[in-house]
Scaffold this motif. Structure first.
Motif, PDB file in Angstrom:
ATOM      1  N   ALA A  10      -5.430  -7.350   5.122  1.00  0.00           N
ATOM      2  CA  ALA A  10      -5.812  -7.499   6.521  1.00  0.00           C
ATOM      3  C   ALA A  10      -4.618  -7.275   7.442  1.00  0.00           C
ATOM      4  O   ALA A  10      -4.783  -6.978   8.611  1.00  0.00           O
ATOM      5  CB  ALA A  10      -6.398  -8.888   6.752  1.00  0.00           C
ATOM      6  N   ALA A  11      -3.409  -7.441   6.909  1.00  0.00           N
ATOM      7  CA  ALA A  11      -2.209  -7.278   7.729  1.00  0.00           C
ATOM      8  C   ALA A  11      -1.987  -5.795   7.996  1.00  0.00           C
ATOM      9  O   ALA A  11      -1.715  -5.027   7.088  1.00  0.00           O
ATOM     10  CB  ALA A  11      -1.012  -7.876   7.014  1.00  0.00           C
ATOM     11  N   HIS A  16      -2.795   0.346  11.415  1.00  0.00           N
ATOM     12  CA  HIS A  16      -3.522   0.911  10.284  1.00  0.00           C
ATOM     13  C   HIS A  16      -3.775  -0.169   9.231  1.00  0.00           C
ATOM     14  O   HIS A  16      -2.940  -1.054   9.048  1.00  0.00           O
ATOM     15  CB  HIS A  16      -2.713   2.035   9.623  1.00  0.00           C
ATOM     16  CG  HIS A  16      -2.527   3.229  10.493  1.00  0.00           C
ATOM     17  ND1 HIS A  16      -1.770   3.213  11.644  1.00  0.00           N
ATOM     18  CD2 HIS A  16      -3.011   4.482  10.385  1.00  0.00           C
ATOM     19  CE1 HIS A  16      -1.782   4.403  12.207  1.00  0.00           C
ATOM     20  NE2 HIS A  16      -2.523   5.197  11.462  1.00  0.00           N
ATOM     21  N   SER A  17      -4.897  -0.076   8.514  1.00  0.00           N
ATOM     22  CA  SER A  17      -5.099  -0.987   7.391  1.00  0.00           C
ATOM     23  C   SER A  17      -4.214  -0.518   6.243  1.00  0.00           C
ATOM     24  O   SER A  17      -3.915   0.661   6.112  1.00  0.00           O
ATOM     25  CB  SER A  17      -6.567  -1.036   6.974  1.00  0.00           C
ATOM     26  OG  SER A  17      -7.003   0.222   6.528  1.00  0.00           O
ATOM     27  N   VAL A  18      -3.780  -1.474   5.420  1.00  0.00           N
ATOM     28  CA  VAL A  18      -2.830  -1.197   4.353  1.00  0.00           C
ATOM     29  C   VAL A  18      -3.504  -1.422   2.999  1.00  0.00           C
ATOM     30  O   VAL A  18      -4.129  -2.444   2.772  1.00  0.00           O
ATOM     31  CB  VAL A  18      -1.576  -2.095   4.472  1.00  0.00           C
ATOM     32  CG1 VAL A  18      -0.611  -1.840   3.322  1.00  0.00           C
ATOM     33  CG2 VAL A  18      -0.882  -1.875   5.808  1.00  0.00           C
ATOM     34  N   SER A  37       0.706   1.374   0.303  1.00  0.00           N
ATOM     35  CA  SER A  37       1.985   0.689   0.160  1.00  0.00           C
ATOM     36  C   SER A  37       2.237   0.318  -1.298  1.00  0.00           C
ATOM     37  O   SER A  37       1.311  -0.017  -2.040  1.00  0.00           O
ATOM     38  CB  SER A  37       1.958  -0.588   1.010  1.00  0.00           C
ATOM     39  OG  SER A  37       3.073  -1.399   0.747  1.00  0.00           O
ATOM     40  N   THR A  38       3.500   0.365  -1.704  1.00  0.00           N
ATOM     41  CA  THR A  38       3.886  -0.124  -3.032  1.00  0.00           C
ATOM     42  C   THR A  38       5.368  -0.460  -3.030  1.00  0.00           C
ATOM     43  O   THR A  38       6.095  -0.109  -2.097  1.00  0.00           O
ATOM     44  CB  THR A  38       3.546   0.905  -4.136  1.00  0.00           C
ATOM     45  OG1 THR A  38       3.544   0.239  -5.398  1.00  0.00           O
ATOM     46  CG2 THR A  38       4.507   2.077  -4.153  1.00  0.00           C
ATOM     47  N   ILE A  39       5.805  -1.130  -4.086  1.00  0.00           N
ATOM     48  CA  ILE A  39       7.224  -1.409  -4.306  1.00  0.00           C
ATOM     49  C   ILE A  39       7.601  -0.791  -5.639  1.00  0.00           C
ATOM     50  O   ILE A  39       6.912  -0.991  -6.637  1.00  0.00           O
ATOM     51  CB  ILE A  39       7.524  -2.921  -4.281  1.00  0.00           C
ATOM     52  CG1 ILE A  39       7.244  -3.481  -2.890  1.00  0.00           C
ATOM     53  CG2 ILE A  39       8.973  -3.188  -4.691  1.00  0.00           C
ATOM     54  CD1 ILE A  39       7.454  -4.970  -2.746  1.00  0.00           C
ATOM     55  N   ALA A 148      15.800  -0.666  -5.567  1.00  0.00           N
ATOM     56  CA  ALA A 148      14.340  -0.663  -5.547  1.00  0.00           C
ATOM     57  C   ALA A 148      13.934  -0.149  -4.168  1.00  0.00           C
ATOM     58  O   ALA A 148      14.769  -0.068  -3.249  1.00  0.00           O
ATOM     59  CB  ALA A 148      13.804  -2.068  -5.781  1.00  0.00           C
ATOM     60  N   ARG A 149      12.683   0.227  -4.015  1.00  0.00           N
ATOM     61  CA  ARG A 149      12.220   0.781  -2.741  1.00  0.00           C
ATOM     62  C   ARG A 149      10.868   0.207  -2.360  1.00  0.00           C
ATOM     63  O   ARG A 149       9.995   0.067  -3.202  1.00  0.00           O
ATOM     64  CB  ARG A 149      12.070   2.303  -2.848  1.00  0.00           C
ATOM     65  CG  ARG A 149      13.358   3.053  -3.077  1.00  0.00           C
ATOM     66  CD  ARG A 149      13.079   4.438  -3.624  1.00  0.00           C
ATOM     67  NE  ARG A 149      14.273   5.251  -3.725  1.00  0.00           N
ATOM     68  CZ  ARG A 149      15.038   5.311  -4.803  1.00  0.00           C
ATOM     69  NH1 ARG A 149      14.746   4.594  -5.867  1.00  0.00           N
ATOM     70  NH2 ARG A 149      16.101   6.081  -4.822  1.00  0.00           N
ATOM     71  N   ARG A 150      10.717  -0.067  -1.085  1.00  0.00           N
ATOM     72  CA  ARG A 150       9.400  -0.371  -0.518  1.00  0.00           C
ATOM     73  C   ARG A 150       8.933   0.932   0.122  1.00  0.00           C
ATOM     74  O   ARG A 150       9.649   1.540   0.916  1.00  0.00           O
ATOM     75  CB  ARG A 150       9.502  -1.469   0.533  1.00  0.00           C
ATOM     76  CG  ARG A 150       8.169  -1.882   1.129  1.00  0.00           C
ATOM     77  CD  ARG A 150       8.333  -2.999   2.161  1.00  0.00           C
ATOM     78  NE  ARG A 150       9.290  -4.018   1.771  1.00  0.00           N
ATOM     79  CZ  ARG A 150       9.034  -5.070   0.991  1.00  0.00           C
ATOM     80  NH1 ARG A 150       7.830  -5.214   0.498  1.00  0.00           N
ATOM     81  NH2 ARG A 150       9.976  -5.947   0.729  1.00  0.00           N
ATOM     82  N   LEU A 151       7.720   1.371  -0.226  1.00  0.00           N
ATOM     83  CA  LEU A 151       7.201   2.652   0.228  1.00  0.00           C
ATOM     84  C   LEU A 151       5.881   2.470   0.963  1.00  0.00           C
ATOM     85  O   LEU A 151       4.992   1.776   0.481  1.00  0.00           O
ATOM     86  CB  LEU A 151       6.993   3.573  -0.984  1.00  0.00           C
ATOM     87  CG  LEU A 151       6.274   4.903  -0.773  1.00  0.00           C
ATOM     88  CD1 LEU A 151       7.049   5.808   0.182  1.00  0.00           C
ATOM     89  CD2 LEU A 151       6.057   5.596  -2.122  1.00  0.00           C
ATOM     90  N   LEU A 152       5.785   3.082   2.128  1.00  0.00           N
ATOM     91  CA  LEU A 152       4.538   3.160   2.887  1.00  0.00           C
ATOM     92  C   LEU A 152       4.237   4.633   3.109  1.00  0.00           C
ATOM     93  O   LEU A 152       5.121   5.402   3.501  1.00  0.00           O
ATOM     94  CB  LEU A 152       4.669   2.467   4.249  1.00  0.00           C
ATOM     95  CG  LEU A 152       4.918   0.957   4.235  1.00  0.00           C
ATOM     96  CD1 LEU A 152       5.345   0.482   5.614  1.00  0.00           C
ATOM     97  CD2 LEU A 152       3.676   0.229   3.786  1.00  0.00           C
ATOM     98  N   TYR A 153       2.983   5.031   2.860  1.00  0.00           N
ATOM     99  CA  TYR A 153       2.599   6.438   2.994  1.00  0.00           C
ATOM    100  C   TYR A 153       1.291   6.543   3.769  1.00  0.00           C
ATOM    101  O   TYR A 153       0.330   5.847   3.479  1.00  0.00           O
ATOM    102  CB  TYR A 153       2.438   7.054   1.603  1.00  0.00           C
ATOM    103  CG  TYR A 153       2.008   8.499   1.614  1.00  0.00           C
ATOM    104  CD1 TYR A 153       2.793   9.481   2.217  1.00  0.00           C
ATOM    105  CD2 TYR A 153       0.819   8.900   1.002  1.00  0.00           C
ATOM    106  CE1 TYR A 153       2.397  10.809   2.222  1.00  0.00           C
ATOM    107  CE2 TYR A 153       0.422  10.224   0.995  1.00  0.00           C
ATOM    108  CZ  TYR A 153       1.214  11.177   1.608  1.00  0.00           C
ATOM    109  OH  TYR A 153       0.824  12.497   1.612  1.00  0.00           O
TER     110      TYR A 153
END
Length: 195
Positions: A10-11, A16-18, A37-39, A148-153
């Protein structure tokens, strides 16, 4: 099409919805208002889209290759790059994407903690080799390293947002350690094949 356990949150991110992916998952969408999104630690994610048809998605794989898709006796095929890539590409094409228009971005393959099997390196090598063999140009990449990486696409527009995580959260470190313990052990005198 989501993998079984991907989670829509919901965040929102910039309105945009994730959709959050975990290891062994993928998600394909044609919705303009969705972000995936992923890590990533040693894992790799491929972000692929058809800009004309506005359909795209992302996968998250843990090992480069499997002949049978088995993981500790149970089927979890999406954890392997060769099967995760095939599923992601096929779902994009089924939704109207055309191979000659696909845009590719790849991320991850970090060396997190002690990595005696060079899993991150092998995953990154596999992703680059896969797209080279398929004759597909990679528009952007952020691979390897000790982060490590946090990725949003955002598949609708192709934007990728990457945040380095120099001190991986304890959950990532624990996950990487547990993963390394499940890898098959080879006898020293035997032949070992590296990818």
């Amino acid at each position: 099409m989501p993998a079984a356990s991907s989670v829509r949150t919901a965040a929102p991110f910039q309105g945009h919805s994730v959709v959050k992916l975990g290891p062994g998952e993928y998600y394909v969408t044609g919705r303009r208002q969705e972000v995936i999104s992923t890590i990533l630690g040693s894992c790799v994610s491929a972000c692929v889209r058809d800009p004309a048809h506005e359909v795209g998605g992302m996968n998250h794989f843990m090992l480069p290759h499997s002949d049978d898709g088995r993981w500790s006796g149970a089927s979890a095929a999406m954890r392997f790059g060769n099967l995760a890539m095939e599923r992601l590409m096929n779902d994009i094409l089924k939704r109207g994407g055309e191979r000659h228009r696909l845009e590719v971005k790849i991320f991850g393959g970090g060396s997190i903690g002690t990595d005696p099997f060079a899993i991150g390196q092998r995953n990154a090598d596999y992703a680059e080799r896969y797209f080279a063999q398929e004759g597909m140009r990679v528009l952007a990449r952020d691979l390897r390293g000790r982060v490590a990486r946090r990725l949003l696409y955002r598949p609708a527009c192709g934007s990728a947002f990457v945040q380095d995580i120099t001190m991986p959260p304890p959950a990532i470190i624990a996950s990487e350690a547990a993963y390394a313990m499940r890898l098959p052990r080879e006898a020293v005198a035997g032949t070992v094949e590296f990818f």
